[in-house]
Design a protein around this motif. Sequence first.
Motif, short mmCIF file in Angstrom:
data_model
loop_
_atom_site.label_atom_id
_atom_site.label_comp_id
_atom_site.label_asym_id
_atom_site.label_seq_id
_atom_site.Cartn_x
_atom_site.Cartn_y
_atom_site.Cartn_z
N GLY A 67 47.81 4.08 80.93
CA GLY A 67 48.60 5.15 80.31
C GLY A 67 47.73 6.12 79.54
O GLY A 67 47.96 7.33 79.57
N PHE A 68 46.73 5.58 78.85
CA PHE A 68 45.82 6.45 78.11
C PHE A 68 45.03 7.35 79.06
O PHE A 68 44.86 8.54 78.81
N LEU A 69 44.58 6.81 80.17
CA LEU A 69 43.86 7.62 81.14
C LEU A 69 44.75 8.73 81.69
O LEU A 69 44.34 9.89 81.79
N ALA A 70 45.98 8.38 82.03
CA ALA A 70 46.91 9.36 82.59
C ALA A 70 47.23 10.44 81.56
O ALA A 70 47.20 11.64 81.88
N LEU A 124 35.78 8.69 78.49
CA LEU A 124 34.65 7.87 78.93
C LEU A 124 34.38 6.68 78.00
O LEU A 124 34.14 5.57 78.49
N PRO A 125 34.39 6.88 76.66
CA PRO A 125 34.17 5.71 75.79
C PRO A 125 35.22 4.63 75.99
O PRO A 125 34.91 3.42 75.89
N VAL A 126 36.47 5.03 76.29
CA VAL A 126 37.52 4.04 76.51
C VAL A 126 37.28 3.29 77.82
O VAL A 126 37.49 2.08 77.91
N VAL A 127 36.84 4.01 78.84
CA VAL A 127 36.55 3.37 80.12
C VAL A 127 35.45 2.33 79.96
O VAL A 127 35.56 1.20 80.45
N ILE A 128 34.40 2.69 79.22
CA ILE A 128 33.30 1.75 78.99
C ILE A 128 33.78 0.57 78.16
O ILE A 128 33.48 -0.60 78.45
N VAL A 219 47.66 6.32 88.69
CA VAL A 219 46.56 5.62 88.00
C VAL A 219 46.81 4.12 88.03
O VAL A 219 45.88 3.33 88.27
N ARG A 220 48.05 3.72 87.79
CA ARG A 220 48.35 2.27 87.81
C ARG A 220 48.14 1.68 89.20
O ARG A 220 47.68 0.54 89.34
#
Length: 285
Positions: A67-70, A124-128, A219-220
């Motif tokens: 959800g955050f990515l979207a 990007l920091p959240v993905v990492i 995304v999901r």
Amino acid sequence: MTRPSVAAAVVRAAWRQARTTLVHKYTSATGITSVGMALVVLVVLWFVRDMDFQDGAVAAGGYIFTGFLAFGVIAAAVMGVSGELQTEREDGTLLRAKAVPHGMSGHLLAKLIVAPFDALLPILPVVIGAALLLPGTMPTDPWRWLLLGLVFLLSVAAMLPWGAVLGSVFTSMIGLAWSMMAMYVVAAVSGVFYPVTALPVWLQWVAQATPLYWIGLAVRAVLLPESAAAIEIGGQWRSGLTVAVLVGWAVIGLVVAPILLRRMARRQSGSVVAAARDRVLSRGY
């Protein structure tokens, strides 16, 4: 020696403007803060890492992460672009671009270049961090990474024109602020951060009428396991319909946005900028 074509000159000017904009934005306090907000999301993911939805059908951490990515894409493409257009209309940036031959074309092209970076850099920091805190959330094969990249680009393409539409329609920051509040309300019922099947059926239909729902679903579908489809509408990802809907939103937006942007550009004048500046000085917005 042949002179470069107009199109090539516009592209080069747009690229220089985009590069300058990105460097200025992400070396300023505002840009650093937007990236730093990822730490807040990581804290939330840490506290919900052991929770789940629908009796274990999907981990809450993974769902919130997607959800955050979207929503990051939505915020950058809609809120970011519309807010910048409003600011540039009032501070005279658009008027200066209009005064330069092909300046408006180059200015808008620069925004098209900047928008994907604006959507990508803050997450990007959240993905990492998610790769470390939530093992199994991120793709483990090149095909999934490619799908995620395609979903990212398609989502930006679907939402970016509508950010330009909002920035063109509203003539003041207060009007734009109300539209942003409406965007948060739509996000709240779109199933971006929690399963939309938990809502009444009529709200599920409302959610499906917005591009936000389909971006979250896309995304999901890439990041969550196949078993997570059980909590979606119809119990499946509906990937073909998702792509068709997002392409439709992109096409309609690309038709509508240039019309409104040209109308906005025609209305720009020194008196309009001066009136906007006087309004901000007297009212604060």
